[in-house]
Design a protein around this motif. Structure first.
Motif, PDB file in Angstrom:
ATOM      1  N   MET A   1     -89.351  -8.504   4.317  1.00  0.00           N
ATOM      2  CA  MET A   1     -90.516  -8.336   5.213  1.00  0.00           C
ATOM      3  C   MET A   1     -90.587  -6.910   5.742  1.00  0.00           C
ATOM      4  SD  MET A   1     -91.402 -10.683   8.466  1.00  0.00           S
ATOM      5  CE  MET A   1     -93.062 -11.316   8.605  1.00  0.00           C
ATOM      6  N   LYS A   2     -91.763  -6.322   5.675  1.00  0.00           N
ATOM      7  CA  LYS A   2     -91.911  -4.949   6.147  1.00  0.00           C
ATOM      8  C   LYS A   2     -92.622  -4.953   7.503  1.00  0.00           C
ATOM      9  CE  LYS A   2     -92.589  -2.969   1.542  1.00  0.00           C
ATOM     10  NZ  LYS A   2     -93.690  -2.349   0.754  1.00  0.00           N
ATOM     11  N   ILE A   3     -91.939  -4.389   8.467  1.00  0.00           N
ATOM     12  CA  ILE A   3     -92.500  -4.419   9.827  1.00  0.00           C
ATOM     13  C   ILE A   3     -92.805  -3.003  10.304  1.00  0.00           C
ATOM     14  CG2 ILE A   3     -92.017  -5.029  12.241  1.00  0.00           C
ATOM     15  CD1 ILE A   3     -90.087  -7.197  11.003  1.00  0.00           C
ATOM     16  N   GLY A   4     -93.942  -2.846  10.962  1.00  0.00           N
ATOM     17  CA  GLY A   4     -94.309  -1.554  11.554  1.00  0.00           C
ATOM     18  C   GLY A   4     -94.237  -1.638  13.074  1.00  0.00           C
ATOM     19  N   VAL A   5     -93.708  -0.586  13.705  1.00  0.00           N
ATOM     20  CA  VAL A   5     -93.624  -0.565  15.179  1.00  0.00           C
ATOM     21  C   VAL A   5     -94.496   0.580  15.703  1.00  0.00           C
ATOM     22  CG1 VAL A   5     -92.093  -0.205  17.154  1.00  0.00           C
ATOM     23  CG2 VAL A   5     -91.318  -1.579  15.212  1.00  0.00           C
ATOM     24  N   PHE A   6     -95.278   0.273  16.733  1.00  0.00           N
ATOM     25  CA  PHE A   6     -96.196   1.279  17.296  1.00  0.00           C
ATOM     26  C   PHE A   6     -95.988   1.344  18.806  1.00  0.00           C
ATOM     27  CE2 PHE A   6     -97.810  -0.570  13.462  1.00  0.00           C
ATOM     28  CZ  PHE A   6     -98.237   0.523  12.712  1.00  0.00           C
ATOM     29  N   ILE A   7     -95.492   2.482  19.289  1.00  0.00           N
ATOM     30  CA  ILE A   7     -95.176   2.617  20.713  1.00  0.00           C
ATOM     31  C   ILE A   7     -96.256   3.464  21.392  1.00  0.00           C
ATOM     32  CG2 ILE A   7     -93.470   3.411  22.399  1.00  0.00           C
ATOM     33  CD1 ILE A   7     -92.493   1.082  20.667  1.00  0.00           C
ATOM     34  N   CYS A   8     -96.815   2.899  22.458  1.00  0.00           N
ATOM     35  CA  CYS A   8     -97.929   3.552  23.156  1.00  0.00           C
ATOM     36  C   CYS A   8     -97.450   4.212  24.447  1.00  0.00           C
ATOM     37  CB  CYS A   8     -98.985   2.498  23.466  1.00  0.00           C
ATOM     38  SG  CYS A   8    -100.384   3.137  24.380  1.00  0.00           S
ATOM     39  N   HIS A   9     -97.948   5.409  24.729  1.00  0.00           N
ATOM     40  CA  HIS A   9     -97.590   6.100  25.984  1.00  0.00           C
ATOM     41  C   HIS A   9     -98.464   5.623  27.150  1.00  0.00           C
ATOM     42  CE1 HIS A   9     -95.516   9.789  24.052  1.00  0.00           C
ATOM     43  NE2 HIS A   9     -95.732   8.925  23.091  1.00  0.00           N
ATOM     44  N   CYS A  10     -99.602   5.034  26.797  1.00  0.00           N
ATOM     45  CA  CYS A  10    -100.629   4.672  27.784  1.00  0.00           C
ATOM     46  C   CYS A  10    -100.887   5.873  28.708  1.00  0.00           C
ATOM     47  CB  CYS A  10    -100.221   3.450  28.603  1.00  0.00           C
ATOM     48  SG  CYS A  10    -101.613   2.774  29.531  1.00  0.00           S
ATOM     49  N   GLY A  11    -101.234   6.983  28.105  1.00  0.00           N
ATOM     50  CA  GLY A  11    -101.380   8.228  28.892  1.00  0.00           C
ATOM     51  C   GLY A  11    -100.042   8.529  29.509  1.00  0.00           C
ATOM     52  N   GLU A  12    -100.000   8.534  30.837  1.00  0.00           N
ATOM     53  CA  GLU A  12     -98.716   8.727  31.515  1.00  0.00           C
ATOM     54  C   GLU A  12     -98.149   7.413  32.027  1.00  0.00           C
ATOM     55  OE1 GLU A  12     -99.129  11.623  34.612  1.00  0.00           O
ATOM     56  OE2 GLU A  12     -97.959  12.988  33.368  1.00  0.00           O
ATOM     57  N   ASN A  13     -98.950   6.360  31.937  1.00  0.00           N
ATOM     58  CA  ASN A  13     -98.552   5.080  32.535  1.00  0.00           C
ATOM     59  C   ASN A  13     -97.197   4.601  32.055  1.00  0.00           C
ATOM     60  OD1 ASN A  13    -100.390   3.947  34.467  1.00  0.00           O
ATOM     61  ND2 ASN A  13    -101.925   4.064  32.857  1.00  0.00           N
ATOM     62  N   ILE A  14     -96.983   4.713  30.735  1.00  0.00           N
ATOM     63  CA  ILE A  14     -95.677   4.320  30.193  1.00  0.00           C
ATOM     64  C   ILE A  14     -94.834   5.585  30.016  1.00  0.00           C
ATOM     65  CG2 ILE A  14     -94.479   3.271  28.244  1.00  0.00           C
ATOM     66  CD1 ILE A  14     -96.996   1.538  27.823  1.00  0.00           C
ATOM     67  N   GLY A  15     -95.487   6.629  29.489  1.00  0.00           N
ATOM     68  CA  GLY A  15     -94.787   7.861  29.119  1.00  0.00           C
ATOM     69  C   GLY A  15     -94.028   8.516  30.261  1.00  0.00           C
ATOM     70  N   ARG A  16     -94.489   8.290  31.510  1.00  0.00           N
ATOM     71  CA  ARG A  16     -93.860   8.916  32.658  1.00  0.00           C
ATOM     72  C   ARG A  16     -92.432   8.415  32.872  1.00  0.00           C
ATOM     73  NH1 ARG A  16     -97.003   6.978  36.970  1.00  0.00           N
ATOM     74  NH2 ARG A  16     -98.706   8.286  36.264  1.00  0.00           N
TER      75      ARG A  16
END
Lengths: 665, 290
Positions: A1-16
């Motif tokens: 099974m091939k899985i892709g992961v996508f991580i979001c910064h949500c602007g600074e909401n997560i990235g901070r």
């Protein structure tokens, strides 16, 4: 099974707080992951395209998006997965915002937690099965609970769109608080004059089934398919025979035993009564608690005078069930009662205003009745204690509102406006009278609202004093109002003839019980919660149940009406299609394992479990097993937890999936 | 007598000076009701006014030392008849409970652990604890000739989040208590108005005006006696009536009794035993006509 992961910064909401590139790097090493990236806004168009392109180019079988709560964007990402050709239920989300960045400060720890959550989601998605949405039919009938202006408006809008409406009101008449008001701000038009035509329209509308003196007792089912049980309280009058002539009311010998609640306790009503002359329906109610017949079986004057033989002393409450597709909650508000010491409430109450000791210290609705032409004083300004015209009236705003230490923290929103109106109405009738208003701030946001308050001050000479009142007490027939003028920086004492308290607007007495009956959340004050404070203010978090008016928070008439029309529009959206798509998160029984103990059936809160017979080729029943009705199952998982042989699984949340998640931690 | 109450007693400075009669009457009444009062050993200032307007830590340390002293004596309940003492003691208990750092600091100053097991009672709570039935049984003289205005002042009731005692705006507990003696409580407006408190010393004029207002309202509502539960209130309402009379010659005097004195009278003690003769405004019950 091939899985892709996508991580979001949500602007600074997560990235901070979360080191997103590190999370995505770490995910590259999770078994099964062949592609892992991070991006500033995964929900944006370019973000979604990244997902779609990766699915197509790398031939991904499943994806994990590490971003906000699934409540926000699960739909978006599932849609993206579907567009790129994979089953939408092979898309999982790791909540890196609400569960991580918004609740943690330490970057190192938050990043570690984000990596863990992502790993768990990867392990889960490996075990996800492709699922198909479930389609259920929609009953195109609306239940409106509450017959005040919000409920009336909602009922009319839905009915005029051609759908049937059941309007339930607990009082003997519709009209709500608006029918008690004298005149309305900011135009000073007569409240009843604009309301009663709507009431009549409701009564005559072929699509509206009006049930007054009734209460919702049970709500079962789900969006599009509610079964509602309504208790029609016994009026003790045969509604099909009564013509509303009112003879029973005028002849009833019980005149002074019951307070008239429509007149806010400032007048009496007979044992048989309609709340007010324009009541809809114009059918009286017999009050068992004061009627002589129910005490000793005597009297019966009403029976003698009624030409239609409509009096039915032995009439009983009736339970009626209705099939409903959507529910609009429009149960309104009540005023905080400062005339008594609060019971076990977190509200401390206002002993400084006397706990109802002084007859001429009244609340806003009592003032409305005094000012109203149909009220106990026929619209003449007479104070309750001795019927004299008050020459000096003090209005106190924010009694119970905006008061963290003794009352409610919130602003009741309409008091600034109605107090200005009250003072104005008083000055219009008592020209030599003086009106004082004690206020904290004047909050008059709204079209023509600020102008209205200025008019009270500048044209009608109402005296506004900025400050709180510390005490009201009686001395030589006057009410001494002790307060502070914070602009002058001086204590003030005013000898008033009458004091009007703008008491807080609070939730109806049984609001929380009703919310539990219907199945919607409410806040600590008993106001019903909207699904999202900005973007879904009309919907409750329960599908198919909408909110209108002051049951959600304090509101004035235009806002309540707007909200009611919006709620009506929401039900029409629901009724726009014949079938409703539902998430396939339902329970499934493994019939080979099921031992037929039916514990699941006992615990299921939605009655979704049925009995299925398994027969051999000769048609002989060899065993009975549990069977889940997809239409009724809400995916709560109670049956899964109960089943002793572990033969019920929740689709999308199987034991295998959950244990894999835990093992990954 | 069985079930007799044993409680600690924190007199405070007033009870040994300006409010000697409060101390006297409390001790006599307690004895009559079979209540055993144990004085707190080597007690010190409760921290009222001077300390708590000067230094927060000092004020709390003073109060808590008394609590710790009581604790060491094994007392679990303690009455502080002076409303200011009562207030300081429970507020400090509260402060040390909610601020662990302050607690640590004070424990270091006192060189003693604070366990806070002592329940501080005001004078009304003491009688509630003794029990209405017991008080009623002990009444030998019906005080029906007294129309009493119960005055609570400020410190007995506030801050209500900490005192958890009666309604801060419309209190009724003293009225309930004096009804047991046959005295009739009057309904009046200024049960909780400010008497001017410590301004009595530096700004007598303020106290004269404030106290006169309170006394006048009581008289206007038919009171022939006032009942208080605080030495400061008593000073301002009783002792300052002389100054009031000087300022307002038409002032109609009204005697001011401590709650304990009124109960003492009902229990059959005479004015002298209770120290009522020490008051500025004289008070005597009507002599029984044989």
């Amino acid at each position: 099974m091939k899985i892709g992961v996508f991580i979001c910064h949500c602007g600074e909401n997560i990235g901070r707080t979360v080191d997103c590139p590190r999370v995505s790097k770490a995910a590259e090493w999770f078994p099964g992951v062949v592609h892992s990236v991070d991006y500033k806004y995964m929900c944006s168009d370019p973000g979604q395209n990244m997902i779609k392109d990766a699915i197509r180019e790398k031939g991904l079988d499943a994806i994990v998006v590490g971003s906000c709560s699934p409540h926000m964007h699960e739909k978006t990402f599932r849609k993206a997965a579907l567009d790129a050709g994979i089953n939408p239920f092979l898309c999982e989300m790791a909540n890196l915002r609400e569960h991580v960045s918004w609740v943690h400060d330490d970057i190192e720890e938050a990043t570690q937690k984000a990596i863990d959550l992502t790993r768990m989601a990867v392990e889960k998605v490996k075990r996800n099965q492709p699922l198909a949405t479930i389609k259920v039919p929609v009953t195109k009938r609306t239940l409106v609970i509450g017959g005040g202006i919000a409920g009336i408006q909602a009922a009319l809008d839905v009915a005029n769109a051609g759908y049937e409406v059941v309007l339930v009101e607990k009082e003997p008449s519709i009209g709500g608080h608006m029918s008690q008001l004298s005149e309305t701000f900011p135009t000073l038009d007569c409240s009843q004059c604009i309301l009663t035509p709507r009431m009549v329209e409701v009564y005559q509308h072929p699509k509206i089934k009006l049930m007054t003196y009734s209460e919702v007792e049970k709500v079962e089912g789900f969006i599009g398919n509610f079964h509602v049980t309504i208790r029609q309280k016994a009026r003790h009058i045969d509604a099909s025979k009564c013509t509303g002539c009112g003879l029973c009311i005028t002849k009833c010998p019980i005149r002074k035993k019951a307070f008239n609640s429509f007149e806010e306790g400032m007048a009496y009503r007979p044992a048989v009564y309609v709340p007010f002359p324009q009541a809809v329906p114009n059918i009286p109610v017999i009050d068992e608690t004061v009627c002589t017949y129910y005490k000793n079986g005597k009297c019966g004057v009403c029976v003698k005078v009624c030409g239609r033989e409509a009096i039915m002393f032995d009439q009983q409450d009736k339970l009626v069930t209705e099939e409903i597709g959507a529910i609009i909650m429009a149960t309104g508000y009540k005023l905080y009662d400062i005339s008594k010491k609060p019971d076990d409430s977190f509200i401390k109450g206002y002993g400084e205003y006397g706990y109802g000791k002084y007859k001429d210290v009244i609340d806003g609705l009592q003032f409305e009745r005094i000012a109203s032409a149909s009220g106990p004083t026929s619209g003449e300004f007479k104070r309750p204690s001795d019927g004299k015209e008050p020459k000096k009236v003090v209005f106190i705003q924010c009694v119970g509102s905006r008061d963290d230490s003794k009352g409610f923290s919130y602003c009741s929103k309409i008091c600034c406006m109605y107090t200005a109106k009250h003072a104005m109405l008083y000055k219009h009738k008592v020209h030599d009278g003086e009106a004082y208003v004690f206020y904290m701030d004047i909050r008059s946001g709204g079209k023509m609202y600020e102008e209205f308050v200025r008019r009270a001050i500048e044209e009608d000479g109402v005296k506004y004093v900025r400050g709180r009142v510390s005490k009201v007490y009686e001395q030589n027939g006057k009410y001494i109002v002790k307060g502070e003028d914070t602009i002058a920086g001086m204590p003030v004492e005013i000898e008033a003839d009458m004091v009007v308290l703008a008491t807080a607007m609070i939730a109806q007495e049984n609001a929380s019980t009703l919310a539990q009956t219907v199945g919607i959340p409410y806040d600590k004050y008993g106001f019903f919660n909207e699904a999202h404070p900005k973007l879904r203010p009309i919907e409750s978090t329960t599908g198919g149940i909408f909110l209108a008016g002051a049951c959600q928070s304090p509101k004035d008439i235009p806002e309540s009406v707007a909200m009611a029309s919006a709620a009506a529009a929401k039900t029409m959206v629901l009724f726009g299609s014949d079938m409703l798509e539902r998430e396939p998160v339902v329970a499934r029984v493994n019939e080979l394992l099921c031992g037929g103990c039916f514990y699941c059936r006992k615990v299921c809160p939605y009655s979704a479990i049925e009995v299925r017979e398994i027969k051999d080729r000769n048609g002989v029943v060899i065993k009975e097993v549990a069977y889940v009705n997809d239409g009724l199952c809400q995916g709560c998982g109670t049956c899964t937890a109960t089943c002793p042989s572990k033969s019920v699984e929740l689709m999308g949340f199987t034991n295998e999936q959950i244990f894999a998640q835990i093992a990954a931690l | 007598m069985e079930n007799n109450l044993k409680a600690g007693y924190f007199p405070g400075c007033s009870q040994t000076g300006t409010a000697r009669e409060y101390d006297l009457s409390l001790r006599s009444v307690a004895e009559k009701l079979g209540t055993e009062l144990t004085d707190v050993d080597d007690w010190n200032c409760c921290g009222a006014t001077s300390a708590h307007v000067t230094n927060h830590t000092l004020a709390n340390a003073l109060a808590m030392r008394n609590i710790v002293q009581a604790e060491k004596q094994g007392l679990t309940e303690m009455v502080a008849p002076c409303a200011a003492c009562y207030n300081r003691l429970i507020v400090s208990q509260h402060e040390t409970q909610i601020h662990p750092e302050l607690k640590k600091e004070i424990e270091a100053i006192l060189d003693s652990k604070i366990e806070n097991p002592v329940q501080v009672m005001n004078i009304v709570e003491l009688f509630t604890k003794i029990g209405a039935d017991k008080v009623k049984q002990a009444v030998v003289k019906d005080l029906k000739e007294l129309n009493a205005a119960c005055y609570y002042g400020c410190l007995l009731l506030r801050p209500s989040d900490i005192t958890h005692f009666d309604d801060a705006e419309q209190p009724t507990s003293m009225e309930e208590l004096i009804k047991l003696t046959g005295a009739k409580p009057v309904e009046w407006n200024f049960k909780v108005e400010c008497c001017g408190a410590a301004h009595s010393i530096a700004r007598k004029d303020i106290v004269v005006d404030l106290s006169k207002k309170i006394l006048d309202d009581a008289v206007a509502h038919g009171a022939n006696v006032m009942v208080v539960a605080c030495p400061m209130c008593h000073t301002n309402l009783d002792m300052r009536q002389k100054a009031i009379k000087k300022e307002y010659p038409e002032h109609k005097e009204i005697p001011v009794l401590y709650l304990t004195e009124l109960i003492g009278l009902a229990l059959g003690m005479d004015e002298k035993e209770l120290g009522i003769n020490l008051h500025t405004v004289k008070f005597e019950l009507k002599k029984e006509t044989a």
